[in-house]
Structures are given as structure tokens and as C-alpha cells.
Write a protein that holds these residues in place. Sequence first.
Motif, PDB file in Angstrom:
ATOM      1  N   PHE A 167       0.840  -1.196   0.000  1.00  0.00           N
ATOM      2  CA  PHE A 167       0.000   0.000   0.000  1.00  0.00           C
ATOM      3  C   PHE A 167       0.875   1.245   0.000  1.00  0.00           C
ATOM      4  CE2 PHE A 167      -1.976  -3.370   2.523  1.00  0.00           C
ATOM      5  CZ  PHE A 167      -3.163  -3.540   1.839  1.00  0.00           C
ATOM      6  N   ARG A 168       0.270   2.334  -0.485  1.00  0.00           N
ATOM      7  CA  ARG A 168       0.959   3.614  -0.353  1.00  0.00           C
ATOM      8  C   ARG A 168       0.710   4.115   1.058  1.00  0.00           C
ATOM      9  NH1 ARG A 168       0.505   7.935  -5.185  1.00  0.00           N
ATOM     10  NH2 ARG A 168       0.863   9.343  -3.455  1.00  0.00           N
ATOM     11  N   ALA A 169       1.813   4.399   1.762  1.00  0.00           N
ATOM     12  CA  ALA A 169       1.689   4.774   3.171  1.00  0.00           C
ATOM     13  C   ALA A 169       0.829   6.020   3.345  1.00  0.00           C
ATOM     14  CB  ALA A 169       3.082   5.000   3.751  1.00  0.00           C
ATOM     15  N   ASP A 170       0.855   6.903   2.345  1.00  0.00           N
ATOM     16  CA  ASP A 170       0.077   8.142   2.479  1.00  0.00           C
ATOM     17  C   ASP A 170      -1.363   7.968   1.995  1.00  0.00           C
ATOM     18  OD1 ASP A 170       0.924   7.750  -0.109  1.00  0.00           O
ATOM     19  OD2 ASP A 170       1.221   9.866  -0.555  1.00  0.00           O
ATOM     20  N   GLN A 171      -1.728   6.740   1.599  1.00  0.00           N
ATOM     21  CA  GLN A 171      -3.114   6.546   1.120  1.00  0.00           C
ATOM     22  C   GLN A 171      -3.789   5.367   1.808  1.00  0.00           C
ATOM     23  OE1 GLN A 171      -3.008   6.239  -3.173  1.00  0.00           O
ATOM     24  NE2 GLN A 171      -2.573   8.421  -3.409  1.00  0.00           N
ATOM     25  N   LEU A 172      -3.363   5.080   3.057  1.00  0.00           N
ATOM     26  CA  LEU A 172      -3.936   3.915   3.750  1.00  0.00           C
ATOM     27  C   LEU A 172      -5.438   4.074   3.922  1.00  0.00           C
ATOM     28  CD1 LEU A 172      -1.209   3.095   6.442  1.00  0.00           C
ATOM     29  CD2 LEU A 172      -1.651   1.956   4.264  1.00  0.00           C
ATOM     30  N   GLU A 173      -5.854   5.322   4.144  1.00  0.00           N
ATOM     31  CA  GLU A 173      -7.291   5.528   4.400  1.00  0.00           C
ATOM     32  C   GLU A 173      -8.153   5.337   3.147  1.00  0.00           C
ATOM     33  OE1 GLU A 173      -7.876   9.139   6.518  1.00  0.00           O
ATOM     34  OE2 GLU A 173      -6.627   8.394   8.175  1.00  0.00           O
ATOM     35  N   GLN A 174      -7.536   5.364   1.976  1.00  0.00           N
ATOM     36  CA  GLN A 174      -8.313   5.109   0.752  1.00  0.00           C
ATOM     37  C   GLN A 174      -8.148   3.650   0.292  1.00  0.00           C
ATOM     38  OE1 GLN A 174      -6.608   8.313   1.308  1.00  0.00           O
ATOM     39  NE2 GLN A 174      -6.417   8.995  -0.812  1.00  0.00           N
ATOM     40  N   SER A 175      -7.316   2.860   1.015  1.00  0.00           N
ATOM     41  CA  SER A 175      -7.056   1.488   0.566  1.00  0.00           C
ATOM     42  C   SER A 175      -7.881   0.504   1.398  1.00  0.00           C
ATOM     43  CB  SER A 175      -5.573   1.159   0.736  1.00  0.00           C
ATOM     44  OG  SER A 175      -4.790   2.165   0.140  1.00  0.00           O
ATOM     45  N   ALA A 176      -8.044  -0.706   0.828  1.00  0.00           N
ATOM     46  CA  ALA A 176      -8.830  -1.734   1.526  1.00  0.00           C
ATOM     47  C   ALA A 176      -7.898  -2.832   2.027  1.00  0.00           C
ATOM     48  CB  ALA A 176      -9.859  -2.322   0.580  1.00  0.00           C
ATOM     49  N   CYS A 177      -8.106  -3.263   3.261  1.00  0.00           N
ATOM     50  CA  CYS A 177      -7.331  -4.351   3.844  1.00  0.00           C
ATOM     51  C   CYS A 177      -7.529  -5.612   2.994  1.00  0.00           C
ATOM     52  CB  CYS A 177      -7.811  -4.580   5.280  1.00  0.00           C
ATOM     53  SG  CYS A 177      -7.264  -6.145   5.978  1.00  0.00           S
TER      54      CYS A 177
END
Length: 446
Positions: free
Chosen positions: A93-103
Amino acid sequence: MDKIVSLCKRRGFIFPSSEIYGGLGSSYDYGHYGVLLKNNVKAEWWRAMLRERDDILALDSAIVQHPETWVASGHLAGFTDPLVDCRTCKLRFRADQLEQSACGRKPSKHPGETPDCDLTEARDFNLMFETTVGPVKEEGSTVYLRPETAQGIFLNFKNYLQFGRKKPPFGIAQIGKSFRNEITTGNFIFRTREFEQMEMEFFVPPDEAPRWFAHWLEQRMNWYVNLGIRPDHLQLRPHDADELSHYSSATSDVEYEFPIGWSEVEGIANRGDFDLTAHAQHSGQKLEYVDSATGERYVPHVIEPAAGADRALLAFMVDAYDEDEIGGEGRTVLRLHPALAPVKVAVLPLVRKDGQPELAAEIFRELRELVQAEYDEGGAIGRRYRRQDEIGTPWAVTVDHQSLEDRTVTLRDRDSLEQERFPIAELAEEIGRRLRVPWRSPKLQS
Ligand code: GAP
């Protein structure tokens, strides 16, 4: 977006790449209508850069350039995204986009949110694709697929000063493929690892840079609006200081309101003298303008409108997509600007007998000399209209039994659905006229 993706596949605009092998993430192939549409987007860009001005020249530079290019441009050291790995689900994942990514295990949660998530520390990941030149992988053979077309322009600046006999302000424009090993891709063709850019570097006397920056902001916004994008779905967003790229003193993004929210289709940057100065230092060549009459010399500053051909195409498609009803039946229609429409005119015999196919084929042969035209005689006329509506064909010529008596045909308009009768002899002129008049999205009236 799902509707666009499905229309693109159904109607042969864009297919997931390597599908027979299960696909390759975020890689797409353009089918017949996709090629025609993208060619039209690029042709309109070339028109705005070359035909409508006399201060810009064209270039098509190599994808693989001398590796020192990327040292000088700062890409080797700084073209990175922060990357984290999850040791549990093995996704990145992109560390700066964790909130837009899905586990990876619980897609309803973000990475790091479940007790099972085991994320590594963030580390910098360079987005350039590496390869080697020559048959043996050895020291010094590493090269990179260009992550932007812009650097090819800076490398040619000196050639253009010499052969082009241009004095700043002047520009060099190019369209071509760029490659970025993006950590997170997605949203169809919005972010892919291989994409096409339409970039122009405009070289100006340093004190004129702010004025030309404002000029290009206006020009580029107008380009999208004149090609039919609804103005209320388009905005210019200036970058905050902490968002600016290493080379830029000012950047504004042209953003379109996609179904995924407001997102960049083009960036317009004031790159100052960063690139020419860096390449001069690294190459040992003088990259400056010298006025032979006055002896004045300076390193021009650069204003860069950098657009994505694929993203622009997606914005045009999303903006054009519409659904309505005809006679109680639903229809999907792409209300594309006629200049962008893959096919301008379809020629259809009403029935497949009584000499109608022959006459329709004769008209088709005449029209295809002028514009991209299509002949279709298979199936009910309503279904054939629907098919053309879905690919955005603005006009359909229908040959009926009256056509054989008086050599007139009907011309159907995709948006108003009006059918006007014209003598066959006037068709070409009428279509030419319709292509020339200013066009406005009919979606603006609703
Ligand atoms: N030379 C400046 C430059 O490359 P950028 O904002 O990184 O600037 C310009 O890229 C345009 O290229 C973007 O506005 C976008 O339209 C397109 N683009 C960039 N990365 C992309 C990607 N991964 N997939 C599709 N298009 C992309």
C-alpha cells in the motif's frame, strides 16, 4: 464508473489486457472505437498546439533515454512513493493513502485497522521501471522507461533553438507513452502503469513566466470546455506549497468531477529554469537562449501544461454518458462532441432489399472519403440506431423506399432525435457544416 467500464467492453472501446491469461492488474487494451476516440482526443490536442498557433513545434522523442537524464531531472533520487507491506495479507500500500485502501483480508477495513494487520515501516519506492540495454545485464546497462515525456523535450531544446529558429516565447509539444510503477492503481484507466501523456514545454523569458502561466491555465480550461465538457464539472485547483513537485514554483490542476470525486486530468506547472539548468550542469552543454542581435543571454523559464490522454478520454466519456427513454424503451447514449465521436456518421438501409443496401453502400463510400463513417445493414433499424447511440455517433443516414424514388435520405440526430430529409447530393456538405458549428452538451439543458 461501472457502467462506463461495461460499455467500454461491450462496445469495443477498452478491454482488460491479457484477459485470456486472467488479466494483468490495471493494464488495458484499446479496441477499435477506443483507438478512434483516443486518436480524436490527441488530434484535438495537436490542433490546439500546432494548427491554431504558430509558436509551438512538434516532437516525438525516445522512450528510453540516456540514464543521466533521470539523475539530472531528479527522478532517480526523488520520484518515489512511500510504500508499506502487510506481512499478513502480503499486499502493498501507499503509506500516504492507507485511508483510501482496503485491507486484503477485510476489505471493509483499511490496512492497519484490524488486529491481524502487520504493516512494515514505510520505505521509499522509486516509480521508474528499470530495464537494461544490450544483451548482458552488467554495470552501466541500466536504463529506465520514461516516467514523463517532458524530459525528452528538454534534451532537445538545443536542437530546436538551432533548427526551429525560434526565440522565446515558444513551445515544444509531444504526445507519447509514459510508464510509472504505481503502487496503487485503479479506477479503470484513471491510474495505470502505462499511459499516454500530452505535454508541452513553453519556454519564456524569465520575467514573462507568471503571465504565460496564467495564459496556459485559461487556454487549457477552454480546451476541455470547447470539446463539450460541462463547465460545472471542471475546476482549476492551485497546489498548496507542500504539494508542489521538486521542480515547480506554481502548479494548478485541471480537475474533472469523476464518479470517484474531483480528480486531476492535467497539471499546469511553472517549472522555472529547473530542468534546463540541471541538464546543462549534468551534460556540460550550454542550454540557454542567446539573442544574436543584442547579445542578451538567459536560461528560459518553462510553463508546462501536462495532460493525460487516457484520463482526458475518460473525462470525455463520463461527461458524455447518458441514459434516456425512447418510446418507453431505455437507451444508453454517449453525447460526445462530434469532433471526438469515433464515428461521425452511420449509413443504414431501412431494409435489406429493394435496392436499399446498394444505395446506402454508395452513400457510405462517398461519406467515408470525408469522415469516419460506418455502414450497417444487420438487424432491426431501432437496434442499429441504439448501437450507434452507444458509441456516440452523432448522425445516422437512413435510406428508405423514398430514397430510391427521389434520391433523398433522412439524417437522424443522436441528441435531438430529429430526422430531417436531405437530397443525397447535399449530405456531405450538411455533415461538414454540422461538424463546424460550435457544440454544447445537451446534458447542460437538463
Ligand atoms: N511532466 C509533468 C508530469 O508528468 P504529472 O501530473 O505527473 O505531471 C501529467 O502527469 C498527467 O499525466 C496527469 O495529469 C495525468 O493526466 C497523467 N498521468 C499521470 N500519471 C498517470 C497514471 N498513472 N495513469 C494515467 N494517467 C496518468
